[in-house]
Design a protein around this motif. Sequence first.
Motif, mmCIF file in Angstrom:
data_model
loop_
_atom_site.group_PDB
_atom_site.id
_atom_site.type_symbol
_atom_site.label_atom_id
_atom_site.label_comp_id
_atom_site.label_asym_id
_atom_site.label_seq_id
_atom_site.Cartn_x
_atom_site.Cartn_y
_atom_site.Cartn_z
ATOM 1 N N GLN A 63 0.836 -1.212 0.000
ATOM 2 C CA GLN A 63 0.000 0.000 0.000
ATOM 3 C C GLN A 63 0.870 1.261 0.000
ATOM 4 O OE1 GLN A 63 -2.241 -1.260 3.447
ATOM 5 N NE2 GLN A 63 -4.013 -1.879 2.232
ATOM 6 N N MET A 64 1.964 1.234 0.771
ATOM 7 C CA MET A 64 2.881 2.383 0.805
ATOM 8 C C MET A 64 3.599 2.550 -0.534
ATOM 9 S SD MET A 64 2.538 3.844 3.752
ATOM 10 C CE MET A 64 0.824 3.484 3.349
ATOM 11 N N LEU A 65 3.991 1.430 -1.149
ATOM 12 C CA LEU A 65 4.657 1.490 -2.459
ATOM 13 C C LEU A 65 3.696 1.995 -3.522
ATOM 14 C CD1 LEU A 65 6.609 -1.893 -2.344
ATOM 15 C CD2 LEU A 65 7.594 0.403 -2.198
ATOM 16 N N ARG A 66 2.487 1.470 -3.525
ATOM 17 C CA ARG A 66 1.497 1.854 -4.546
ATOM 18 C C ARG A 66 1.203 3.351 -4.501
ATOM 19 N NH1 ARG A 66 -4.187 -0.244 -3.283
ATOM 20 N NH2 ARG A 66 -4.339 1.836 -2.377
ATOM 21 N N GLU A 67 1.116 3.904 -3.281
ATOM 22 C CA GLU A 67 0.796 5.333 -3.142
ATOM 23 C C GLU A 67 2.054 6.201 -3.091
ATOM 24 O OE1 GLU A 67 -2.207 6.424 -3.554
ATOM 25 O OE2 GLU A 67 -3.089 4.402 -3.584
ATOM 26 N N ASN A 68 3.214 5.560 -3.262
ATOM 27 C CA ASN A 68 4.482 6.299 -3.323
ATOM 28 C C ASN A 68 4.699 7.174 -2.089
ATOM 29 O OD1 ASN A 68 6.897 6.952 -4.541
ATOM 30 N ND2 ASN A 68 6.033 8.652 -5.714
ATOM 31 N N VAL A 69 4.440 6.605 -0.921
ATOM 32 C CA VAL A 69 4.549 7.350 0.337
ATOM 33 C C VAL A 69 6.014 7.399 0.774
ATOM 34 C CG1 VAL A 69 3.815 7.469 2.749
ATOM 35 C CG2 VAL A 69 2.231 6.616 1.001
ATOM 36 N N LYS A 70 6.531 8.605 0.943
ATOM 37 C CA LYS A 70 7.949 8.765 1.284
ATOM 38 C C LYS A 70 8.168 9.148 2.748
ATOM 39 C CE LYS A 70 9.372 8.526 -3.085
ATOM 40 N NZ LYS A 70 9.898 7.260 -3.599
ATOM 41 N N TYR A 71 7.100 9.540 3.405
ATOM 42 C CA TYR A 71 7.232 10.025 4.781
ATOM 43 C C TYR A 71 5.926 9.752 5.503
ATOM 44 C CZ TYR A 71 8.211 13.097 8.712
ATOM 45 O OH TYR A 71 8.439 13.580 9.978
ATOM 46 N N LEU A 72 6.031 9.360 6.767
ATOM 47 C CA LEU A 72 4.824 9.089 7.550
ATOM 48 C C LEU A 72 5.031 9.614 8.965
ATOM 49 C CD1 LEU A 72 2.067 7.646 7.407
ATOM 50 C CD2 LEU A 72 3.232 5.524 8.012
ATOM 51 N N ASP A 73 4.073 10.421 9.449
ATOM 52 C CA ASP A 73 4.202 10.969 10.801
ATOM 53 C C ASP A 73 3.754 10.004 11.878
ATOM 54 O OD1 ASP A 73 5.055 13.864 10.521
ATOM 55 O OD2 ASP A 73 3.399 13.758 9.085
ATOM 56 N N ALA A 74 2.691 9.234 11.593
ATOM 57 C CA ALA A 74 2.131 8.407 12.672
ATOM 58 C C ALA A 74 1.232 7.314 12.128
ATOM 59 C CB ALA A 74 1.325 9.290 13.625
ATOM 60 N N PHE A 97 14.696 5.931 6.913
ATOM 61 C CA PHE A 97 14.838 7.194 6.170
ATOM 62 C C PHE A 97 14.559 8.421 7.033
ATOM 63 C CE2 PHE A 97 14.346 4.302 2.503
ATOM 64 C CZ PHE A 97 15.535 4.630 1.869
ATOM 65 N N GLN A 98 13.673 8.294 8.036
ATOM 66 C CA GLN A 98 13.343 9.446 8.873
ATOM 67 C C GLN A 98 14.260 9.542 10.103
ATOM 68 O OE1 GLN A 98 8.680 8.893 7.523
ATOM 69 N NE2 GLN A 98 9.038 9.375 9.680
ATOM 70 N N GLN A 99 15.037 8.470 10.342
ATOM 71 C CA GLN A 99 15.973 8.457 11.470
ATOM 72 C C GLN A 99 15.273 8.717 12.797
ATOM 73 O OE1 GLN A 99 19.672 8.064 11.469
ATOM 74 N NE2 GLN A 99 18.924 6.922 9.706
ATOM 75 N N GLN A 100 14.067 8.157 12.942
ATOM 76 C CA GLN A 100 13.368 8.285 14.224
ATOM 77 C C GLN A 100 12.346 7.163 14.388
ATOM 78 O OE1 GLN A 100 11.541 12.167 14.086
ATOM 79 N NE2 GLN A 100 10.441 11.713 12.221
ATOM 80 N N ALA A 101 11.897 6.995 15.615
ATOM 81 C CA ALA A 101 10.869 5.985 15.900
ATOM 82 C C ALA A 101 9.552 6.400 15.257
ATOM 83 C CB ALA A 101 10.686 5.853 17.415
ATOM 84 N N MET A 102 8.740 5.413 14.849
ATOM 85 C CA MET A 102 7.404 5.723 14.342
ATOM 86 C C MET A 102 6.479 5.980 15.524
ATOM 87 S SD MET A 102 5.344 6.275 11.904
ATOM 88 C CE MET A 102 6.465 5.897 10.544
ATOM 89 N N GLN A 103 5.718 7.060 15.434
ATOM 90 C CA GLN A 103 4.743 7.361 16.480
ATOM 91 C C GLN A 103 3.503 6.500 16.258
ATOM 92 O OE1 GLN A 103 5.345 9.368 19.125
ATOM 93 N NE2 GLN A 103 7.419 9.486 18.243
ATOM 94 N N VAL A 104 3.130 5.746 17.279
ATOM 95 C CA VAL A 104 1.995 4.826 17.187
ATOM 96 C C VAL A 104 0.969 5.235 18.246
ATOM 97 C CG1 VAL A 104 1.282 2.418 17.536
ATOM 98 C CG2 VAL A 104 3.430 2.926 16.348
ATOM 99 N N TYR A 105 -0.293 5.340 17.843
ATOM 100 C CA TYR A 105 -1.373 5.716 18.759
ATOM 101 C C TYR A 105 -2.414 4.615 18.781
ATOM 102 C CZ TYR A 105 0.611 10.406 18.567
ATOM 103 O OH TYR A 105 1.462 11.464 18.646
#
Length: 258
Positions: A63-74, A97-105
């Motif tokens: 899904q991320m590849l199909r929508e060409n998502v390069k960055y995700l906040d959460a 790529f973002q050099q940080q933990a993914m924020q999960v809610y």
Amino acid sequence: MGSPPLKITFLGTGTSTGIPMIACDCIVCTSADAKDKRLRSSIMVESEKTRIVIDTTPDFRYQMLRENVKYLDAVLFTHPHKDHIAGLDDVRAFNFFQQQAMQVYANQMTIDALMREFAYAFADKKYPGVPSLDLNSIVLDPFIIGDIEITPIQVWHMKMPVFGFRFGDFTYITDANRIENDEKEKIRGSKVLVVNALRKEKHISHYSLEEAIDLVLELKVPKAYFTHISHQLGKHAEIEKRLPEGIHLSYDGLKLTC
Ligand SMILES: [Zn+2]
Ligand SMILES: [Zn+2]
């Protein structure tokens, strides 16, 4: 806080098996219509500054590849069933790529499940390259990610409490078959409602097509899109033309602005 204009992308609109379902020869699973191909249910909600995905399905990577998502906040989770969490490991690419933990809610029940199902990501001595996750426990109070305010709505998936989410005029509810009156009030006034409609026959933990239509009419939401669809519902084109005005079946790749 007013809501910024939002773009909604349907990453997947299928029930837990997806459509086609493995080894199924039914007319829906063998349909040539692209709208009858459904990955597991998830959406992406974006403002100009903030990008959020709701649930990481087993199809999250594609899904991320199909929508060409390069960055995700959460990532927001609705509940811990496998079709909604299985793809979480693949946030590793964003960690890298973002050099940080993914924020999960998620609610505490879902956080407990994530810690169990992805125990290696929370081990004291971690294998290099495991996903890096920052878990945020949410309750029913509204909260903010970037410039997007989010109001959780508690809905019932048989006996499991599941979170729906309202973002401005847009409300997303998957995996529910009952909503208490107080929580319904939070949906009223939405311009667009996404809600699950599994199939025509009644089901123990999902709204049927008729129950989902009744909910939309009861809450007087002008536009609705059904998701978490089973191959048992029938072909997209045939069901779509029988729906009341303002109500549609969603399909993978559908984009809305709200
Ligand atoms: Zn589900
Ligand atoms: Zn089938």
